[in-house]
Design an enzyme around this catalytic site. Structure first.
Site, PDB file in Angstrom:
ATOM      1  N   CYS A  46       0.283  -6.098   0.625  1.00 56.24           N
ATOM      2  CA  CYS A  46       1.067  -6.350   1.835  1.00 56.24           C
ATOM      3  C   CYS A  46       0.564  -5.342   2.866  1.00 56.24           C
ATOM      4  O   CYS A  46      -0.509  -4.755   2.687  1.00 56.24           O
ATOM      5  CB  CYS A  46       2.569  -6.269   1.569  1.00 56.24           C
ATOM      6  SG  CYS A  46       3.232  -4.649   1.151  1.00 56.24           S
ATOM      7  N   HIS A  76      -2.222   6.429 -18.299  1.00 58.15           N
ATOM      8  CA  HIS A  76      -0.952   7.080 -18.646  1.00 58.15           C
ATOM      9  C   HIS A  76       0.258   6.157 -18.526  1.00 58.15           C
ATOM     10  O   HIS A  76       1.230   6.341 -19.258  1.00 58.15           O
ATOM     11  CB  HIS A  76      -0.700   8.281 -17.726  1.00 58.15           C
ATOM     12  CG  HIS A  76      -1.700   9.382 -17.883  1.00 58.15           C
ATOM     13  ND1 HIS A  76      -1.510  10.643 -17.354  1.00 58.15           N
ATOM     14  CD2 HIS A  76      -2.909   9.422 -18.503  1.00 58.15           C
ATOM     15  CE1 HIS A  76      -2.550  11.414 -17.641  1.00 58.15           C
ATOM     16  NE2 HIS A  76      -3.425  10.690 -18.333  1.00 58.15           N
TER      17      HIS A  76
HETATM   18  C1  RB5 Z   1       5.138  -7.004   7.037  1.00 56.08           C
HETATM   19  O1  RB5 Z   1       5.217  -6.817   8.403  1.00 56.08           O
HETATM   20  C2  RB5 Z   1       5.215  -5.669   6.312  1.00 56.08           C
HETATM   21  O2  RB5 Z   1       6.504  -5.174   6.421  1.00 56.08           O
HETATM   22  C3  RB5 Z   1       4.828  -5.868   4.872  1.00 56.08           C
HETATM   23  O3  RB5 Z   1       3.538  -6.381   4.800  1.00 56.08           O
HETATM   24  C4  RB5 Z   1       4.814  -4.617   4.037  1.00 56.08           C
HETATM   25  O4  RB5 Z   1       4.073  -3.604   4.630  1.00 56.08           O
HETATM   26  C5  RB5 Z   1       6.110  -4.142   3.565  1.00 56.08           C
HETATM   27  O5  RB5 Z   1       6.231  -3.158   2.807  1.00 56.08           O
END
Ligand code: RB5
Length: 148
Positions: free
Chosen positions: A67, A100
């Site tokens: 993400c 680990h």
């Molecule tokens: C998306 O904008 C962002 O919040 C997501 O990709 C991530 O970084 C969340 O932890």
């Protein structure tokens, strides 16, 4: 035997997931890709769940989640019983989390400036072995107890 990996990402991890997918395929892994491929905003827990469900129902070596930061999607994945998702800062941490913690998922942030090349971080995780050591096993067992 082909080694299988499940990979998913939200809109913050599209580019890094694409590079990771290519890299895994170059290394001979079969990649089940469940991520979004556009910049349209989506919710990272949906992608963590899709990848975790797939991992738990299939014969996978490990999972990769991406993400923006790697944080949200790893937190979400770690809510799912059977998933131990690491978010390593560098190659050292990636190697140690396999040795680990026996982490079965690894997460990356697509908007993070890594000191080490993220593909090298991934390689360090892949190339490390889960060490069967009494103290590591005890700590992992205690960690899994926390899921109850
Ligand atoms: C998306 O904008 C962002 O919040 C997501 O990709 C991530 O970084 C969340 O932890």
């Amino acid at each position: 035997m082909t080694r299988k990996v499940v990979l998913a990402n939200d809109h913050g991890g599209v580019e890094i997931a694409s590079a990771i997918k290519r890299h895994l395929e170059d290394r001979g892994f079969e990649v089940k890709y469940l991520g979004t491929e556009t910049s349209e905003s989506v919710d990272y827990p949906d992608y963590a769940k899709a990848a975790a469900d797939e991992y738990l129902s299939g014969d996978y070596d490990f999972g990769v989640l991406c993400c923006g930061t790697g944080i949200g999607i790893s937190i979400a994945a770690n809510k799912i019983r059977g998933i131990m998702c690491a978010l390593p800062q560098n190659r050292y941490a990636a190697e140690k989390t396999k040795e680990h913690n026996h982490a079965n998922f690894i997460a990356f942030g697509g908007r993070v400036d890594y000191h080490d090349d993220p593909l090298k971080i991934l390689d360090a995780y892949i190339d490390a072995k889960c060490l069967e050591d009494e103290k590591y096993n005890r700590r992992i067992a205690k960690t899994l107890e926390l899921e109850r």
